[in-house]
Motif scaffolding. Sequence first.
Motif, PDB file in Angstrom:
ATOM      1  N   LEU A  64      -2.457  -4.982 -10.805  1.00 49.69           N
ATOM      2  CA  LEU A  64      -2.989  -5.527  -9.551  1.00 49.69           C
ATOM      3  C   LEU A  64      -3.011  -4.460  -8.465  1.00 49.69           C
ATOM      4  CD1 LEU A  64      -1.165  -8.942  -9.049  1.00 49.69           C
ATOM      5  CD2 LEU A  64      -2.982  -8.334 -10.633  1.00 49.69           C
ATOM      6  N   PRO A  65      -3.948  -4.575  -7.529  1.00 50.75           N
ATOM      7  CA  PRO A  65      -3.845  -3.725  -6.340  1.00 50.75           C
ATOM      8  C   PRO A  65      -2.838  -4.319  -5.348  1.00 50.75           C
ATOM      9  CG  PRO A  65      -5.854  -5.073  -6.249  1.00 50.75           C
ATOM     10  CD  PRO A  65      -5.154  -5.408  -7.553  1.00 50.75           C
ATOM     11  N   TYR A  66      -2.120  -3.436  -4.645  1.00 47.87           N
ATOM     12  CA  TYR A  66      -1.313  -3.903  -3.519  1.00 47.87           C
ATOM     13  C   TYR A  66      -2.250  -4.360  -2.408  1.00 47.87           C
ATOM     14  CZ  TYR A  66       2.740  -1.418  -5.516  1.00 47.87           C
ATOM     15  OH  TYR A  66       3.763  -0.983  -6.324  1.00 47.87           O
ATOM     16  N   ALA A  67      -1.773  -5.270  -1.579  1.00 51.07           N
ATOM     17  CA  ALA A  67      -2.528  -5.607  -0.358  1.00 51.07           C
ATOM     18  C   ALA A  67      -2.353  -4.447   0.620  1.00 51.07           C
ATOM     19  CB  ALA A  67      -1.992  -6.895   0.236  1.00 51.07           C
ATOM     20  N   HIS A  68      -3.438  -3.991   1.220  1.00 55.32           N
ATOM     21  CA  HIS A  68      -3.287  -2.878   2.170  1.00 55.32           C
ATOM     22  C   HIS A  68      -2.620  -3.397   3.438  1.00 55.32           C
ATOM     23  CE1 HIS A  68      -6.805  -4.220   4.537  1.00 55.32           C
ATOM     24  NE2 HIS A  68      -7.334  -4.533   3.365  1.00 55.32           N
ATOM     25  N   ARG A  69      -1.837  -2.517   4.068  1.00 57.37           N
ATOM     26  CA  ARG A  69      -1.106  -2.937   5.268  1.00 57.37           C
ATOM     27  C   ARG A  69      -1.776  -2.451   6.531  1.00 57.37           C
ATOM     28  NH1 ARG A  69       3.839   0.505   3.944  1.00 57.37           N
ATOM     29  NH2 ARG A  69       1.971   1.800   3.812  1.00 57.37           N
ATOM     30  N   ILE A  70      -2.625  -1.401   6.403  1.00 61.55           N
ATOM     31  CA  ILE A  70      -3.253  -0.928   7.647  1.00 61.55           C
ATOM     32  C   ILE A  70      -4.706  -1.386   7.654  1.00 61.55           C
ATOM     33  CG2 ILE A  70      -1.670   1.066   7.686  1.00 61.55           C
ATOM     34  CD1 ILE A  70      -4.118   2.807   7.155  1.00 61.55           C
ATOM     35  N   ASN A  71      -5.283  -1.423   8.846  1.00 61.17           N
ATOM     36  CA  ASN A  71      -6.604  -2.025   8.992  1.00 61.17           C
ATOM     37  C   ASN A  71      -7.684  -1.218   8.299  1.00 61.17           C
ATOM     38  OD1 ASN A  71      -5.442  -3.998  10.535  1.00 61.17           O
ATOM     39  ND2 ASN A  71      -5.824  -2.898  12.472  1.00 61.17           N
ATOM     40  N   SER A  72      -8.665  -1.928   7.788  1.00 61.49           N
ATOM     41  CA  SER A  72      -9.857  -1.317   7.225  1.00 61.49           C
ATOM     42  C   SER A  72     -10.565  -0.460   8.272  1.00 61.49           C
ATOM     43  CB  SER A  72     -10.820  -2.441   6.813  1.00 61.49           C
ATOM     44  OG  SER A  72     -10.993  -2.493   5.446  1.00 61.49           O
ATOM     45  N   PHE A  73     -11.117   0.658   7.838  1.00 58.96           N
ATOM     46  CA  PHE A  73     -11.956   1.473   8.730  1.00 58.96           C
ATOM     47  C   PHE A  73     -13.323   0.804   8.813  1.00 58.96           C
ATOM     48  CE2 PHE A  73     -14.980   5.078   9.253  1.00 58.96           C
ATOM     49  CZ  PHE A  73     -14.521   5.560  10.463  1.00 58.96           C
TER      50      PHE A  73
END
Lengths: 393, 393
Positions: B178-187
């Motif tokens: 699985l991918p981790y959920a990203h913690r910083i905002n999308s560019f």
Amino acid sequence: MYDLPAKFTYGVVRSYMAARARAGAAGAASAIPDDELRYPGHQHSAEWWLFKDLRRRGPRDRPVARVDDPADADLFYVPFFSSLSLVVNPIRPSAAAANASDAAEPAYSDESTQEELLVWLERQPYWRRHQGRDHVFICQDPNALYRVVDRISNAVLLISDFGRLRSEQASLVKDVILPYAHRINSFQGDVGVESRPSLLFFMGNRYRKEGGKVRDTLFQVLENEADVIIKHGAQSRESRRMATRGMHSSKFCLHPAGDTPSACRLFDALVSLCVPVIVSDYIELPFEDVIDYRNISIFVETSKAVQPGFLTSTLRGISSQRILEYQREIKKVKHYFEYEDPNGPVNQIWHQVSSKAPLIKLLINRDKRLVERGTNGTDCSCICSTTKELLRK
Amino acid sequence: MYDLPAKFTYGVVRSYMAARARAGAAGAASAIPDDELRYPGHQHSAEWWLFKDLRRRGPRDRPVARVDDPADADLFYVPFFSSLSLVVNPIRPSAAAANASDAAEPAYSDESTQEELLVWLERQPYWRRHQGRDHVFICQDPNALYRVVDRISNAVLLISDFGRLRSEQASLVKDVILPYAHRINSFQGDVGVESRPSLLFFMGNRYRKEGGKVRDTLFQVLENEADVIIKHGAQSRESRRMATRGMHSSKFCLHPAGDTPSACRLFDALVSLCVPVIVSDYIELPFEDVIDYRNISIFVETSKAVQPGFLTSTLRGISSQRILEYQREIKKVKHYFEYEDPNGPVNQIWHQVSSKAPLIKLLINRDKRLVERGTNGTDCSCICSTTKELLRK
């Protein structure tokens, strides 16, 4: 599907015919147009059915679609008739072939044809691209392609069992188990036990190598039972007639291992509505994700089957009601073993092949970016069964 | 999906909230209705997304359909929030929790909850039926479910890597990355290099265990390069703000191994359009059958990455044109890493899980009829990569 040079497909059929032609008629096979050629009746005819299926254009009524541009292909089918190639040369050469060999004309060589196939493939960019991992070969006879199997073991193999293959050459994860084409006629009647007076039927070679050595012991244990028909017999039209009669009039049909764990007889039994009694501990079975073979056959461990009285007392203890249940279940899945059926094994084989695609693509992408792992450079992904634990339950 | 007792799902969220509540407010979490509970922001939130997805009834707009009758199910999802369970107890207990423990009230125990889950499962007939082989667990944190992993290793595991798992517990054949959920905002901007003045960015813990030991060496090699931002930093709101700025204004983002080969940072980089530079030889990557990661990231062997000057000279040699290509490719697959996207990872995870079903069903049917094989009772099917050979090419 590759457009292979004709010598690997129709050419094998022609060579087979030529090797059996009457003296003076050896050239006749070459006069027949491709589309009128017929594959010699054969338990390994899946290679013919799959080839013809992909050649037939038209509506996309199968689980895979043939594409014209290799760049669009997920998988590459190599339709070499490897099982027929193995038996092109008859055991006793015909007069024509004998004459040809007198004239120093080279006889057909299965080994050379295998080598030529690999030479041809190794020139193909799509073969080289991923070391063949996205390629599909058929080698239904356990001895087919034996000379080159190490060079194609990355590929998906369509096989009958793992009898001639080591675990690094083939596995349930990578490969697909095919049913043999049955050689005797389907039983057309309904389920029933009254018309099946004999308890157990077997006809075939009493003496086989390796796993098949059990056959001689089974003969000794069974040949004096009144309601058991067990006959030593080689292949012939007459013995096929006898086998048909026997399988259509017996409740159970014995399926011992041959030289390898699988044999065509299992599928003969199923289309005969004769409940298979499988005595072959290492057998693999086709389409086992959709068919639970315990519903349509009886498995007996070899060590038990050879005990005097065990098989007959077990089978005599099965009620008519239970036999009818087995027969009804066989009827439900019988089409998976009839290559003529448009919804039969051909579609199911393509379905099984296509289910391999995600893991193959994953490994292709992963291999490209992988740095060396482990000490021996091999990195395996497995799924395991623990049989001991299961037996205890 | 099992209707697990609430303590394994919403109850874990409540325990997490309670452990962090201000003194005197510890009971507040229990007053919130299930449907209004929110999962604490977390890189391992896939367990929440999958659970919510299967809870949501309605049109069958996902690759799997939830059925009400277990007899109709191909696979059984066990929605225990195992990753959240691992971090219910904060490193420093809150005043409320401290008071509670003064009052001898039992604190939450992840290990006990794992044990209770297994006790509950072992009472379920569908769990016992095939020894869990058709069950699916999520343990996205590499340490989740560690106490019971040997008892569930027949099942499909939804994981981040194989860092804490032995080859008989997990594999690419059986399990799903699985991918981790990203913690910083999308560019949100377009592709481009002008707005990205720094060459390479990394911010995170300089000192990690095992595979992560390389980090300290990378710091030494990189920290004096003018166009490289490399910072030691622990998790905090402020450091997340700095990481966002850094990833949105750098061409490349370094992804070294952490304690295990995977880390959330890779997905932060991808949604930032910052081309990942992966220095983690044993990393596994999500959805690698549909994503060729060589198109969206750069792999550098650890042994090369630690050579002084190697990383910077390699990256400086990559043209702006090539960086734009990487960014364009990242844009194409970015939705696979955004759990909010209705066509994002949730659907893709179900798709991957469902692709395991045929082999699982095959092995279930096969195990039932298998007689003992081999001497150690284990019978494995594998698919292998030979990395040495590939590297030579």
